[in-house]
Design an enzyme around this catalytic site. Structure first.
Site, mmCIF file in Angstrom:
data_model
loop_
_atom_site.group_PDB
_atom_site.id
_atom_site.type_symbol
_atom_site.label_atom_id
_atom_site.label_comp_id
_atom_site.label_asym_id
_atom_site.label_seq_id
_atom_site.Cartn_x
_atom_site.Cartn_y
_atom_site.Cartn_z
ATOM 1 N N LYS A 42 11.278 -2.770 18.550
ATOM 2 C CA LYS A 42 10.030 -3.550 18.591
ATOM 3 C C LYS A 42 10.044 -4.575 17.458
ATOM 4 O O LYS A 42 10.876 -4.490 16.541
ATOM 5 C CB LYS A 42 8.839 -2.603 18.467
ATOM 6 C CG LYS A 42 8.796 -1.789 17.170
ATOM 7 C CD LYS A 42 7.786 -0.650 17.239
ATOM 8 C CE LYS A 42 7.781 0.149 15.954
ATOM 9 N NZ LYS A 42 6.968 1.378 16.065
ATOM 10 N N TYR A 263 1.613 -22.541 -9.543
ATOM 11 C CA TYR A 263 0.230 -22.795 -9.105
ATOM 12 C C TYR A 263 -0.759 -21.999 -9.958
ATOM 13 O O TYR A 263 -0.551 -20.810 -10.219
ATOM 14 C CB TYR A 263 0.058 -22.370 -7.649
ATOM 15 C CG TYR A 263 0.561 -23.385 -6.648
ATOM 16 C CD1 TYR A 263 0.020 -24.674 -6.607
ATOM 17 C CD2 TYR A 263 1.565 -23.058 -5.750
ATOM 18 C CE1 TYR A 263 0.483 -25.602 -5.689
ATOM 19 C CE2 TYR A 263 2.028 -23.986 -4.821
ATOM 20 C CZ TYR A 263 1.483 -25.257 -4.801
ATOM 21 O OH TYR A 263 1.928 -26.170 -3.888
HETATM 22 C C1 PLP Z 1 7.728 2.454 15.464
HETATM 23 C C2 PLP Z 1 7.844 3.749 16.161
HETATM 24 C C3 PLP Z 1 8.991 4.550 15.989
HETATM 25 C C4 PLP Z 1 10.055 4.240 14.960
HETATM 26 O O1 PLP Z 1 9.585 4.622 13.692
HETATM 27 P P1 PLP Z 1 10.507 4.450 12.374
HETATM 28 O O2 PLP Z 1 9.703 5.075 11.299
HETATM 29 O O3 PLP Z 1 10.672 2.978 12.183
HETATM 30 O O4 PLP Z 1 11.780 5.127 12.664
HETATM 31 C C5 PLP Z 1 9.113 5.681 16.768
HETATM 32 N N1 PLP Z 1 8.144 6.027 17.656
HETATM 33 C C6 PLP Z 1 7.011 5.310 17.811
HETATM 34 C C7 PLP Z 1 5.979 5.763 18.778
HETATM 35 C C8 PLP Z 1 6.820 4.148 17.063
HETATM 36 O O5 PLP Z 1 5.691 3.441 17.217
#
Ligand code: PLP
Length: 375
Positions: A42, A263
């Site tokens: 994702k 800044y």
């Molecule tokens: C993002 C996510 C993962 C992966 O989690 P990590 O901590 O990045 O390994 C796994 N399962 C779900 C449902 C997620 O939303």
């Protein structure tokens, strides 16, 4: 990972992504779990690029991918035509047709979604099996455990009609081994998995792979650790680094005690200091919370092997460094500096910017020159 100075672009900062390390991390997690590892890709594969990540992982044998959004699913599907692609956020009303068209599997987390998917299937549409999400702690997405168990009992009901291919839940605090919520979630999910005999189950995110006494079930869902993040914060990082970020020095100057820098003059020199300005800023995804002021510490960069603190506010396109203590000859116009890499792992960069490594990764800018290496 070594960075070849000649490969660094003439102006923009350079992000190097080691796809070999990505694949090695995926293999290591699967071997550690002793079961099939999927991959969570994702948010553009946590910022490194969904197409190169999915292509590399599917060539290495990864068959199951997880994304958050439908649009990400469509991209993952193009890069891995035969894989199963689960969309974690489930589906918005009326979007079943798009899931069917792209061969995507929604992760269903409510009765409304289940019913919509089941009735869509009954129209004779060709769809891939969906997943069922049971919420064991977070109150975010998924059915209550009790709802999941009672659905499992009605064999000919909506679960059969929806053709579920996976049952899953998600940890709320698996990176903190000592959190008692882990054992509660492990126990709650064991009941769910038992209620769906014969259905593959999935519980482990990255840190879950390192929790003692947690069954791995049939499929794991690592994200952060694939990209080199430390799944065991506070202990040595078992993963290989995947990304490196380098920028160049574009100007140097000396300031005297009492001079203000950047800044709003938020940093004041305590003595004579040598400063270097580099070609990277918050528009490149480096958090402005990495600013280093008279009252608050911030981020750092590595110059000639020495850790050099930021000076003043992180600007949109520029950051100023105090290079007074960098080895002679290393802080010169055009020289590379490292923002992520070596001692500055994702956890260190996150800490300097008052956030977590996850946010550093997923904020990686679009302006970098990107180099994919290692395969
Ligand atoms: C993002 C996510 C993962 C992966 O989690 P990590 O901590 O990045 O390994 C796994 N399962 C779900 C449902 C997620 O939303």
């Amino acid at each position: 990972m070594t960075l070849d100075q000649r490969d660094i672009g003439p102006d923009a900062a350079t992000l190097t992504v080691d796809l070999g390390a990505l694949v090695a991390n995926w293999r290591m997690l699967g071997a550690r779990a002793g079961t099939e590892a999927g991959a969570v890709v994702k948010a553009d594969a946590y910022g490194i690029g969904i197409e190169p990540a999915v292509t590399a992982l599917s060539s290495a044998g990864c068959r199951q991918f997880f994304v958050a959004h439908l649009s990400e699913g469509i991209r993952a599907r193009k890069a891995a035509p035969d894989a199963t692609v689960y969309v974690l956020n489930g589906m918005l009303p009326g979007s079943c047709g798009l899931y069917a068209e792209h061969g995507l599997s929604p992760v269903l987390g409510s009765h409304e979604e289940l019913l919509e998917w089941a009735s869509f299937r009954q129209t004779g549409a060709t769809v891939r099996p969906a997943a069922l999400h049971v919420d064991t702690a977070m109150n975010r997405l998924g059915l209550w455990p009790g709802e999941g168990r009672s659905l499992a009992r009605e064999k000919a009901g909506v679960i059969a009609a929806a053709e579920i291919g996976l049952v899953m839940s998600h940890f709320a605090s698996s990176e903190d081994e000592a959190d008692p919520a882990n054992a509660r979630q492990i126990a709650a999910f064991a009941e769910i998995a038992a209620a769906f005999p014969g259905l593959p189950a999935s519980l482990l995110n990255s840190s879950g792979h390192f929790l003692k006494g947690c069954p791995a079930y049939q499929l794991t869902r690592p994200g952060y650790a694939l990209y080199g993040g430390n799944p065991t914060p506070g202990r040595p990082n078992p993963m290989q680094p995947v990304i490196g970020l380098e920028a160049r020095i574009i100007q140097l100057r000396e300031v005297e005690a009492g001079m203000q820098v950047g800044y709003n003059g938020r940093w004041t020199a305590k003595g004579k200091r040598r400063l270097a300005t580099i070609c990277l800023g918050y528009a490149d995804g480096y958090p402005r919370n990495g600013s280093w002021t008279d009252t608050v510490t911030g981020g750092s960069a590595v110059v000639g092997g020495a850790l050099c603190p930021f000076v003043g506010s992180v600007s949109m396109d520029l950051i100023i460094l105090d290079v007074t203590d960098a080895p002679a000859g290393s802080a010169v116009r055009g020289a590379p500096v490292t923002l992520i890499g070596g001692p500055l792992d994702l956890e260190a960069v996150g800490a300097g910017a008052k956030t977590v490594g996850y946010e550093i990764l997923t904020s990686l800018g679009r302006r970098y020159q990107r180099r994919y290496v290692g395969l």
